[in-house]
Enzyme design. Structure first.
Site, PDB file in Angstrom:
ATOM      1  N   LYS A   1       0.815  -1.216   0.000  1.00  0.00           N
ATOM      2  CA  LYS A   1       0.000   0.000   0.000  1.00  0.00           C
ATOM      3  C   LYS A   1       0.850   1.269   0.000  1.00  0.00           C
ATOM      4  O   LYS A   1       0.543   2.226  -0.701  1.00  0.00           O
ATOM      5  CB  LYS A   1      -0.934   0.027   1.213  1.00  0.00           C
ATOM      6  N   THR A   2       1.910   1.266   0.813  1.00  0.00           N
ATOM      7  CA  THR A   2       2.735   2.472   0.921  1.00  0.00           C
ATOM      8  C   THR A   2       3.458   2.769  -0.383  1.00  0.00           C
ATOM      9  O   THR A   2       3.529   3.928  -0.813  1.00  0.00           O
ATOM     10  CB  THR A   2       3.746   2.314   2.073  1.00  0.00           C
TER      11      THR A   2
ATOM     12  N   LYS B   1      -1.950   9.640   6.871  1.00  0.00           N
ATOM     13  CA  LYS B   1      -1.984   8.311   7.491  1.00  0.00           C
ATOM     14  C   LYS B   1      -2.794   8.449   8.766  1.00  0.00           C
ATOM     15  O   LYS B   1      -2.333   9.045   9.758  1.00  0.00           O
ATOM     16  CB  LYS B   1      -0.566   7.850   7.816  1.00  0.00           C
TER      17      LYS B   1
ATOM     18  N   SER C   1       2.811  -5.698  -5.399  1.00  0.00           N
ATOM     19  CA  SER C   1       4.178  -6.217  -5.544  1.00  0.00           C
ATOM     20  C   SER C   1       4.164  -7.336  -6.568  1.00  0.00           C
ATOM     21  O   SER C   1       3.951  -8.507  -6.229  1.00  0.00           O
ATOM     22  CB  SER C   1       4.703  -6.713  -4.197  1.00  0.00           C
TER      23      SER C   1
ATOM     24  N   GLY D   1      10.024  -5.033  -5.160  1.00  0.00           N
ATOM     25  CA  GLY D   1      11.271  -4.330  -4.874  1.00  0.00           C
ATOM     26  C   GLY D   1      11.298  -2.884  -5.302  1.00  0.00           C
ATOM     27  O   GLY D   1      12.333  -2.217  -5.159  1.00  0.00           O
TER      28      GLY D   1
END
Length: 237
Positions: free
Chosen positions: A15-16, A37, A171, A202
């Site tokens: 998510k980040t 946040k 990812s 990554g």
């Protein structure tokens, strides 16, 4: 869109990094960006949190945390155990509305999934999205098991009358297995929303300059990028 709520089907699924990519693309278009946040958990007072990581990768953003709790738990549990005040949906909505006055885009990154509780009354990120009348972007993992989580999240959004902007794979592996490749076709059907991106595994480890240069290639035009779901799916299958 002035506000996008970024949720997910669980924790540690990207998510980040997806939020950072959204910020980077918007900044490249000359838009001012704020990232909120509501509750950061599992991070010490002097440690960098998710907002700091978005700022590092995305660059030039306004970052705001409403609360930080030391233990890596659901926000309400972490708050109660720490003897600290909880964050309520209306707190999130008020903070976002103030940020939206001075920014072109406000990104709200949730903690865990859509229905993780923030307060003792059962308030969730979904409740904050409802107060804001903001669309929700759902981040999902690539592999086996993701379809059920995506379907449940989509169903929860529809039941609350909330707009699901789409789904992004948080990812995408360098060597996707059969399940991951098939999920590219199945995710839109199960989630009930379009596939709007795939961030490579990554990506958060890239140098910020490279991250910003490449972010647009991971997100679909609906999110300001150039990623093409059909072309990507055809290429990896």
């Amino acid at each position: 869109m002035a506000v996008i709520v970024v949720s997910g089907t669980g924790t540690e699924i990207g998510k980040t990094v997806v939020t950072a990519a959204l910020a980077a693309v918007a900044r490249a278009q000359g838009r001012s960006v704020a990232v909120l946040k509501p509750a950061q958990t599992g991070v010490g007072v002097t440690e960098a949190g998710d907002v700091d990581e978005v700022a590092r990768l995305g660059g030039g953003i306004t970052g705001v945390e409403l609360a930080r709790y030391p233990e890596p738990l659901a926000p309400v549990t972490a708050a109660v155990r720490a003897g600290m005040a909880t964050v309520r949906p209306h707190d999130v909505a008020e903070a976002v509305e103030k940020l939206a006055i001075e920014h072109d885009l406000v990104l709200v990154e949730g903690a865990g999934g859509l229905l993780v509780r923030f307060d003792e009354d059962g308030g969730t990120l979904a409740d904050a999205a409802r107060l804001l009348a903001a669309p929700v972007l759902v981040v999902v993992p690539a592999g086996l098991g993701t379809l059920n989580g995506a379907a449940l999240t989509g169903e929860a959004l529809r039941a609350r009358g909330l707009e699901q902007l789409g789904v992004v794979v948080g990812s995408w592996p360098d060597a996707p297995d059969l399940a991951a490749r098939c999920n590219l076709v199945d995710l839109p059907m199960d989630a009930g929303a379009p596939l709007l991106g795939a961030v490579p595994e990554g990506a958060g480890g890239l140098a910020p300059e490279e991250f910003r240069a490449r972010a647009g290639s991971w997100l679909a035009p609906r999110l300001g990028g150039s990623w093409d779901a059909q072309a990507f799916t055809t290429a990896v299958r």
